[in-house]
Design an enzyme around this catalytic site. Structure first.
Site, short mmCIF file in Angstrom:
data_model
loop_
_atom_site.label_atom_id
_atom_site.label_comp_id
_atom_site.label_asym_id
_atom_site.label_seq_id
_atom_site.Cartn_x
_atom_site.Cartn_y
_atom_site.Cartn_z
CG ASP A 19 33.23 56.74 75.80
OD1 ASP A 19 32.75 56.77 74.67
OD2 ASP A 19 34.29 57.31 76.13
CG ASP B 243 34.25 56.08 70.03
OD1 ASP B 243 35.14 56.64 70.67
OD2 ASP B 243 34.47 55.34 69.03
CD GLU C 161 35.67 60.79 69.18
OE1 GLU C 161 36.90 60.90 69.32
OE2 GLU C 161 35.14 59.71 68.91
CG HIS D 183 40.75 58.94 75.73
ND1 HIS D 183 39.67 59.79 75.65
CD2 HIS D 183 40.52 57.97 74.81
CE1 HIS D 183 38.83 59.36 74.73
NE2 HIS D 183 39.32 58.25 74.21
CG ASP D 184 41.44 59.69 71.53
OD1 ASP D 184 41.84 58.59 71.93
OD2 ASP D 184 40.27 59.91 71.20
#
Ligand code: NOJ
Length: 537
Positions: free
Chosen positions: A100, A196, A261, A323-324
């Site tokens: 990431d 990200d 993302e 995870h969000d």
């Protein structure tokens, strides 16, 4: 296998949140050695690529999405040697590893930022985004994204939370420094990166105010929110150029996966892949589908839209949680039969499936009070009563979907030997766990394992084109994956009632339950929430 496509367009992705996968040293926090111990589980399940949420050095205010040293590992997770061993261990098992990369911002504890904020004249003074006066821009988390630093008597910009200052990519040194970090990990052998908030990296050079918009909260399809359209701080043309430049960097190391993302609607996110040819990022998330409704009509429309925006040679990503967000089974009222249909779709439709750890066993959110949240986003809003977010259908406390992996019916679900884990283990771990499902052929876990196996055996599932099959009842979603090596027909029943319809018969490759299958009469029968894959005879 014909391997017509690059590996990153054929692969299957499993997301590991390192803090919650497996704790090897009994401190209640997952770690890299723990992950290494559990790699066989992921390989045996059948995923081909693992994406790791960040495990770099970090004050952990946002659990790793605030990095203070990109080429070192947070001590609670391990050491650089452990990370190198992890890369080797993933490769030894024939899988790929994706890290990431948080390029948009660093932690405010990063030495670059400490230096930058110390004065207006220092070698890093221009590495972040500084202004004498804020403009009207709102951060992605609501409220102004400008924060005052008394040392400089200026404001710095943070797209997310105040301790995550944005880097200034208009300074060529910053871009080079970040590309060097990318190269550092590519030299260590990683196979790609998840990127990200990649669409936030460039901001308007003149810092023009954003225009007004009638929108309180942003959504995936419409980024306008907090009563403005983020015209000057998201999805700037320079971001699409950066995608191409990054691809040029990674191309020097072979075929590498770059998964963005990004958000702003499908027209926009497609641009990150390159305007016409595949020369930008290799994949982007489409988060609109996280808000799915469990009906055949919804998915018919979704797949149609996705095929329209991401036709070959582009490849879409099918993702239903991370995870969000909340766990996908929450949208299904915890119904495992529906979860099987959902994941069967995810693993058979044309696209790269990306599955968050624990989804394969149907892990639920753990309901946690806002007042005790560790998640900094939830903490920002903890003064607001929880029911307001429930009413808005917002999953504000991200802790709820980040709880420890449920390995077995043992204390702490077998995740840790500690008396207390960093987040609590779900009480349902006594029956929702990997060990008990491994022994059960009807379980969600085994269903996913079988589907991943079929996907590896049939090039049609990873590479084939997609065509609709018409003439089925409205609750049935039916499509064909065509491929020179063999074409498959897929049928999914989104209703609790059994359904029967005419279809030329074929060889059964997979079925969700004993009720599903071709009948003698040239018809197909699917039980309630059934699913079937047929090969042309
Ligand atoms: C998106 C990540 O997925 C999320 O967890 C993080 O808080 C923000 N970006 C900021 O890095």
């Amino acid at each position: 296998m014909s391997n017509r496509l690059p590996w990153y367009h054929r692969t299957t992705i499993y997301q590991i949140y390192p803090r919650s996968f497996y704790d090897s040293n009994g401190d209640g926090i997952g770690d890299l050695r723990g992950i290494i111990q559990k790699l066989d589980y992921v390989r045996d399940l059948g995923f081909e690529t693992i994406w790791f949420s960040p495990f770099f050095a970090s004050p952990q205010q946002d659990f790793g999405y605030d990095i203070s040293d990109y080429t070192n590992i947070a001590p609670e997770y391990g050491t650089l040697e452990d990370a190198l061993e992890l890369i080797a261990a993933v490769h030894q098992r024939g899988m790929k590893i994706v890290l990431d990369m948080v390029m948009n911002h660093t932690s405010s504890e990063h030495p670059w930022f400490k230096e930058s904020r110390s004065s207006r004249h220092n070698p890093k003074a221009d590495w972040y985004i500084w202004r004498d006066r804020p403009n009207n821009w709102k951060s992605l988390t609501g409220g102004s994204g400008w924060h005052y630093a008394p040392e400089r008597k200026q404001y710095y910009w943070a797209s997310f939370l105040p301790f995550q200052p944005d880097l200034n990519y208009r300074n060529p040194q910053v871009k080079q420094a970040m590309f060097d970090i990318v190269r550092f990990w590519l030299e260590k052998g990683v196979d790609g990166f998840r990127l990200d908030i990649f669409n936030a990296i460039y901001k308007d050079a003149a810092f023009r105010d954003n225009p007004f918009a009638w929108s309180l909260l942003p959504s995936e399809s419409n980024p306008a929110g907090f009563f403005q359209r983020p015209e000057y701080n998201l999805n700037l043309p320079e971001n699409f150029i950066l995608a191409r430049e990054l691809r040029q960097v990674t191309n020097q190391f072979g075929e590498k996966l770059l998964l963005g993302e990004v958000s702003g609607g499908r027209e926009i996110i497609r641009k990150f892949l390159g305007e016409e040819v595949n020369d930008g990022l290799t994949l982007v998330f489409d988060f609109e589908m996280m808000a799915f409704t469990f009906t055949a009509a919804y998915f018919r429309r979704l797949i149609g839209e996705i095929e329209k925006h991401f036709p070959p040679p582009f490849m879409p990503v099918y993702v239903f949680s991370n995870h969000d967000r909340q766990r996908s089974i929450e949208r299904l009222n915890g119904d495992v039969r529906k979860a099987k249909v959902l994941h069967m779709l995810q693993l058979t439709v044309r696209g790269v499936p990306c599955m968050y750890y624990g989804e394969e066993i149907g892990m639920r959110n753990v309901r946690l009070p806002l007042s005790t949240a560790l998640d900094p986003l939830a903490r920002k809003y903890r003064a607001i009563p929880g029911f307001v977010f429930d009413l808005l259908k917002m999953n504000i406390n991200r802790d709820e979907a980040r709880t420890p992996m449920q390995w077995e019916a043992a204390p702490q679900a077998g995740f840790s030997s500690a008396a207390q884990t960093w987040l609590p283990v779900h009480a349902n771990h006594t029956f929702v766990n990997a060990a008990s499902q491994s022994a059960n052929p009807d379980s969600l876990l085994e269903t996913i394992r079988q589907l991943l196996k079929a996907r590896r055996q049939w090039a049609a599932l990873s590479e084939g084109d997609l065509e609709w099959i018409g003439g089925t009842p409205p609750d049935i979603l039916a499509y064909r994956r065509t491929h020179p090596e063999g074409t498959l027909s897929i049928f999914l029943n989104f209703s609790p009632q059994g359904q029967s319809f005419a279809f030329e018969t074929g060889k059964v490759v997979f079925k969700l339950s004993a009720d599903d299958g071709p009948e003698q009469s040239g018809r197909i029968h699917l039980g309630g929430y059934g699913g079937l894959i047929l090969a042309a005879p």
